[in-house]
Design an enzyme around this catalytic site. Structure first.
Site, PDB file in Angstrom:
ATOM      1  CG  HIS A 122      -4.524   0.599  -8.195  1.00 45.45           C
ATOM      2  ND1 HIS A 122      -5.792   0.417  -7.819  1.00 45.45           N
ATOM      3  CD2 HIS A 122      -3.855   1.568  -7.358  1.00 45.45           C
ATOM      4  CE1 HIS A 122      -6.034   1.549  -6.616  1.00 45.45           C
ATOM      5  NE2 HIS A 122      -5.157   1.845  -6.586  1.00 45.45           N
ATOM      6  CG  ASP A 181       2.307   4.676  -4.206  1.00 43.94           C
ATOM      7  OD1 ASP A 181       2.128   5.789  -3.681  1.00 43.94           O
ATOM      8  OD2 ASP A 181       1.939   3.747  -3.728  1.00 43.94           O
ATOM      9  CG  HIS A 229      -1.977   0.911   1.373  1.00 46.31           C
ATOM     10  ND1 HIS A 229      -2.532   1.646   0.158  1.00 46.31           N
ATOM     11  CD2 HIS A 229      -2.920   1.237   2.374  1.00 46.31           C
ATOM     12  CE1 HIS A 229      -3.366   2.512   0.434  1.00 46.31           C
ATOM     13  NE2 HIS A 229      -3.780   2.253   1.653  1.00 46.31           N
TER      14      HIS A 229
END
Ligand SMILES: CC(C)(COP(=O)(O)OP(=O)(O)OC[C@H]1O[C@@H](n2cnc3c(N)ncnc32)[C@H](O)[C@@H]1OP(=O)(O)O)[C@@H](O)C(=O)NCCC(=O)NCCS
Length: 385
Positions: free
Chosen positions: A264, A319, A224
């Site tokens: 994802h 990210d 995460h």
């Protein structure tokens, strides 16, 4: 028998709708992210301040000038935190994980703040927590860097106050704009693991601060929020764009590691936030040679990742490039500080969901587990085992 039972669970709670929300919507097939109906790209192009979007998440509408000034005042009240909250950070070793330092600080608030869920007061508490979070995150950064914490001072924006408290000097407009954008991009993403963990906590009617501790704990993991740091750590490990392909073949193609910053649960296409981080990096990296090198490596890895995995719906997520922004601003790749900056932003989304859930949809979250162990065994006392 186990196989038969397995079909009755939703692994990873995939496709389970946990709550209704007016905060964020994601179209994972088309790569569209909206906050309260506003496209993320329009919010960024419209040069919204972080505080405007924070207000949207807590009050459901964008503020007018008077509402914004009033909200900023409430955030400023939160910049000052009790000394024991700062001690909860500085009493730990310099080598500590920055997100765990945030957890400790919020655990200290959970221990002492008299909080009760109350429709009249929840949003004011949330505004104050947004202020607290800037102080706590700047203190965590300074502590892992061996510097004494500084309290943020009210300024023209939350972004400016945070950067000034972190680095102890006035940031440039480019730096303020970059962190402002990053904090908007990370503010909410529906019910990922951290928000869900926090919702489980507050569904017991535990306080807001404890919900944030739960959410921070879940955010920390590399699948995460920890991916923000893990992604750029890969680029540092590769060290040179010319070595990217060999690294990719040895680690990703063989299945030895996952490509961090890729894939994802919801997006099956390019994450719209990653596009903005990528384009923002082009100018920012000019200030920082290390970040420039990371960016060049990232571009090569991205190309290889898309070539290999796009057919499976695995693309860059937010990210992948965000760490490059933080590095360009002067934050080192160290002690999970990039994930702590993620939390600085996401705390607003967490609280928006907590408030929505407790005020409008509350019920204790208590799922079931399907038992697959042995049935009806006779207990044998330890003396005979
Ligand atoms: C985020 C993540 C956990 C979501 O994935 P998920 O919906 O839980 O999907 P799963 O973990 O079940 O993976 C499904 C398949 O895709 C593969 N996959 C998913 N992401 C991958 C990645 N980043 N690198 C390599 N393979 C990946 C898995 O190996 C699996 O393959 P298999 O079916 O052949 O076993 C996953 O994409 C991941 O681990 N990404 C890297 C960490 C990251 O960047 N996290 C930040 C998310 S914002």
């Amino acid at each position: 028998m186990v196989k038969e039972h397995m079909e009755q669970i939703s692994k990873g709670l995939e496709d389970i709708n946990l709550k209704w929300t007016k905060l964020t919507s994601i179209d994972g097939e088309k790569g569209i992210l909206k906050y309260g109906g506003y496209k993320i790209e329009d919010i960024i192009k419209g040069k919204a301040l972080v505080e405007e979007v924070q207000y949207l998440f807590l009050h459901g509408e964008l503020p007018n000038k008077r509402q914004l000034a009033d909200f900023q005042g409430k955030i400023h009240d939160g910049y000052s935190v009790p000394k024991y909250v700062i001690d909860a950070i500085t009493n730990l070793p310099y080598e500590s994980d920055a997100v765990a330092l945030q957890m400790n600080a919020f655990a200290a608030l959970a221990a002492t703040e008299k909080f009760k869920w109350d429709k009249q007061a929840d949003r004011d508490v949330a505004a104050k927590v947004i202020g607290n979070m800037a102080t706590i995150t700047a203190a965590a950064y300074r502590h892992i860097s061996g510097m004494k914490p500084l309290e943020p001072e009210p300024s023209s924006s939350y972004a400016e106050s945070f950067l000034k408290a972190a680095f102890g000097k006035k940031p440039s407009q480019q730096e303020i704009d970059a962190i402002n954008t990053a904090l908007i991009l990370y503010m909410d993403h529906e019910v990922p693991a951290s928000t869900t963990a926090g919702l489980v906590v507050v569904s017991t009617l535990a306080d807001m601060y404890s919900g944030i501790v739960g959410a921070l704990a879940a955010l920390k993991g590399p699948l995460h929020g920890g991916a923000a740091e893990a992604a750029i750590s890969q680029f540092a490990q590769i060290g040179d764009p010319a070595k990217a392909e060999e690294w990719f073949n040895q680690n990703i193609v063989t299945g030895k590691s996952r490509l961090m910053g890729f894939g994802h649960r919801v997006y099956k296409t390019y994450d719209p936030r990653a596009k903005i981080f990528k384009s923002m990096a082009v100018d920012l990296i000019k200030n920082n040679r290390e970040a420039e090198k990371m960016y060049k490596i990232a571009l090569k890895v991205e190309e290889l990742g898309i070539k290999n995995m796009a057919s499976k719906g695995i693309y860059p997520n937010t990210d992948f490039f965000s760490g490059i922004t933080y590095m360009s601003l002067g934050f080192p790749l160290k002690n999970n500080i990039y994930t702590a900056i993620f939390a600085l932003s996401r705390v607003t989304g967490w609280m928006g969901h907590f408030i929505e859930y407790v005020e409008e949809q509350h019920r204790l979250i208590r799922p079931r587990a399907v038992y697959t162990g042995p049935e009806d065994r006779s207990f044998i006392p330890i003396s005979r085992r």
